[in-house]
Design an enzyme around this catalytic site. Sequence first.
Site, PDB file in Angstrom:
ATOM      1  N   ASP A 234       0.810  -1.223   0.000  1.00 14.69           N
ATOM      2  CA  ASP A 234       0.000   0.000   0.000  1.00 14.69           C
ATOM      3  C   ASP A 234       0.843   1.273   0.000  1.00 14.69           C
ATOM      4  O   ASP A 234       0.364   2.331  -0.404  1.00 14.69           O
ATOM      5  CB  ASP A 234      -0.968  -0.002   1.185  1.00 14.69           C
ATOM      6  CG  ASP A 234      -2.026  -1.101   1.027  1.00 14.69           C
ATOM      7  OD1 ASP A 234      -2.264  -1.534  -0.116  1.00 14.69           O
ATOM      8  OD2 ASP A 234      -2.592  -1.523   2.038  1.00 14.69           O
TER       9      ASP A 234
ATOM     10  N   TYR B  52     -10.350  -1.230   3.076  1.00 16.24           N
ATOM     11  CA  TYR B  52      -9.851  -1.051   4.440  1.00 16.24           C
ATOM     12  C   TYR B  52      -9.584   0.413   4.754  1.00 16.24           C
ATOM     13  O   TYR B  52      -9.280   1.201   3.868  1.00 16.24           O
ATOM     14  CB  TYR B  52      -8.529  -1.798   4.610  1.00 16.24           C
ATOM     15  CG  TYR B  52      -8.629  -3.037   5.478  1.00 16.24           C
ATOM     16  CD1 TYR B  52      -8.825  -4.280   4.917  1.00 16.24           C
ATOM     17  CD2 TYR B  52      -8.528  -2.948   6.869  1.00 16.24           C
ATOM     18  CE1 TYR B  52      -8.910  -5.421   5.712  1.00 16.24           C
ATOM     19  CE2 TYR B  52      -8.607  -4.087   7.662  1.00 16.24           C
ATOM     20  CZ  TYR B  52      -8.799  -5.315   7.078  1.00 16.24           C
ATOM     21  OH  TYR B  52      -8.875  -6.435   7.871  1.00 16.24           O
ATOM     22  N   GLU B  53      -9.629   0.747   6.060  1.00 13.98           N
ATOM     23  CA  GLU B  53      -9.105   2.008   6.563  1.00 13.98           C
ATOM     24  C   GLU B  53      -7.959   1.710   7.521  1.00 13.98           C
ATOM     25  O   GLU B  53      -8.044   0.767   8.326  1.00 13.98           O
ATOM     26  CB  GLU B  53     -10.173   2.811   7.325  1.00 13.98           C
ATOM     27  CG  GLU B  53     -10.882   3.862   6.502  1.00 13.98           C
ATOM     28  CD  GLU B  53     -11.878   3.282   5.507  1.00 13.98           C
ATOM     29  OE1 GLU B  53     -12.228   2.093   5.638  1.00 13.98           O
ATOM     30  OE2 GLU B  53     -12.301   4.016   4.600  1.00 13.98           O
TER      31      GLU B  53
ATOM     32  N   ASP C 120      25.642   5.909  12.811  1.00 16.78           N
ATOM     33  CA  ASP C 120      24.354   6.466  12.400  1.00 16.78           C
ATOM     34  C   ASP C 120      23.477   5.291  11.962  1.00 16.78           C
ATOM     35  O   ASP C 120      23.756   4.661  10.941  1.00 16.78           O
ATOM     36  CB  ASP C 120      24.633   7.433  11.225  1.00 16.78           C
ATOM     37  CG  ASP C 120      23.424   8.253  10.840  1.00 16.78           C
ATOM     38  OD1 ASP C 120      22.348   8.089  11.449  1.00 16.78           O
ATOM     39  OD2 ASP C 120      23.556   9.077   9.902  1.00 16.78           O
TER      40      ASP C 120
HETATM   41 CU    CU Z   1      -7.553  -7.518   8.483  1.00 23.92          CU
END
Ligand code: CU
Length: 654
Positions: A303, A387-388, A587
């Site tokens: 995503d 989805y959210e 680093d």
């Molecule tokens: Cu799920």
Amino acid sequence: MMSPAETTETSTLHPLTPLSAGEISSAVGIFRASRYATPTMRFVMVTLHEPIRSDVLNWPSTPVAREAFLMLLDNATGQTYEAIVDLSAGRISSWEHKPGVQPPVMLDEFFECEQTLREDPLFQEALRKRGIHDFSLLMIDPWSAGVYHSDDPAHAGRRLVRALTWVRGGEGENGYAHPVQGLMALFDLNEMKLIHLEDTGITPLPPEPGNYAPRFLDRFRPGTMPLEISQPEGPGFTVTDNLVEWQGWSFRVGFTPREGLVLHQITYDDGRKRPIIYRASLVDMIVPYGDPSQDHARKNAFDCGEYGIGMLANSLELGCDCLGVIRYFDAHLVNSRGEPVTIRNAVCLHEEDYGFLWKHVDWRTNETELRRSRRLVISFVSTVGNYEYGFFWYFYLDGTIQHEIKLTGIMNTGALPVGETRKYGTLVAPGLYAPIHQHIFSVRLHMQLDGEGNSVQEINTHAEPPGEANPYGNAYYAEATTLKTECARDLDLPSARYWKVINPNVTNALGTPTGYKIMLAENALPFVHPQSSVRRRAGYMDHHLWVTPYDPAEKYAVGDYPNQRSPDVADGLPAWIQQQRSIENTDIVCWVTLNSHHIPRPEDWPVMPCGYIGFHLKPVGFFHRNPAIHLPPAPSRHSVEVGRNGSSCGCHAN
Ligand code: CU
């Protein structure tokens, strides 16, 4: 974002201030006027080209050029390019062809693909066979195509998505209640056309609606009385340009199309300004599904890297998404045609009460001391198809930092003959199931704990073997081991393992190195096979913590271009750590993997109450005692008496 003056005047802007809409327009204009532009190019993204850390730290005594990073796709040739535009000089300072990669799927491509398929005669025919005649009710989700052994070699090099289809029961209804099983449309986004329709057979549409919007409900539950947050004197934070300051904390707010919210230069001031994290963001996520059927086996959306979680951010609403005195930040992005797009209120900043932080009753004198906890919340929410995801950073009064992801929205679904169940999923309505899956996130933390030179210790707790040193069998102890070279580590319940970032060059008043521990709570390991395409392409899922030395080229756990990248191409964390570079007193970057193992429940349907996953960063010897000792006591206020004996006291209740 942050709406700096609509100008390319650079002298006053902090180098990490995101580009304004005006600067995005300027960058697009400068590019369009250059010899590199073609009429068939799409703008995949235009975002701030972040200066390297040493340049940021030397600013403002040494000026920093304000630059835009552009990713471009030429639809005519299918080729990808990266440009850096120097906004101050009004010229292109870098131009690079990136052969053999596919940039992320653009939002415009989503809509164009859906519309094209809706009108495609072959696609329509497959739907008619399933008794679907009203094509306006279709919801066609273009899933990134991935790379699989079953792929037709003739399609190599094309820009592909595999579109899956759902159909609404009526206008505005939840279409995910009615998956069109067995129909997958392989679609070329450069040519914007269907190239192959896979039809593996008809399953009837699940009969029941799965609606949740108020107009489809016949009742509301009573008793939710008004609950208001009042901050009569305003919030305790200040915002200057993109700099947020609150209770000793400070950080700069950034936002990128790929990562969404980015926090820069997280610092705590306890009399000295002490850096902790230089840059923190979600860099990748993927949701492998456990169902081997053709409909679900090749779902593999990254995503961040294949869509851009920032591109999908919501415009938030006061009173719904956020309560209290809110400071919103807008996000300035670009559509594929190079037009600036502003997501209003994409990022929300506010304070929250969080029960009590510490308490003690001196039971001999009955003297009670209690301090309430509160936290500063900065968040954004993205909608990814069904989805959210809400991404929340919390800052607490005791030096704790928390990252929490809220998972909600609608589960992805499949259809079954009514009366049947399926081993690889949970029945959520007659003829409708939600496949088992995992949401696997990678959060990147570029550390700067008390300045330069950081190390990571792994802390394992051991039981002392019975014997002379342990005559009663009760003895156990924690042992710290410093990680020497870049590596990947896993949680271990038998040793209560955690990791601690330390600065070996800085000690606290007790003489120990200052540190912050990384505390992972609920987590899991992947179940997709190690040789599966999705796992080889997203190797970060193999382990819970990765530590690498900082390299400006290593920004994302799966590399720069995961879309359609073959599993045979080594990129991202598993490839990088093969170099065995030193991670001691240097680093470093910590990459935290969060695996939310989701065995769907009936209660997750039709819309899912939030699931949560995240981690805490807790100071360990960063301070030499409780830093919240100096909090003032809250004024005791007698509120509406609701107790049986009328003895409610705001100070003592949680
Ligand atoms: Cu799920």
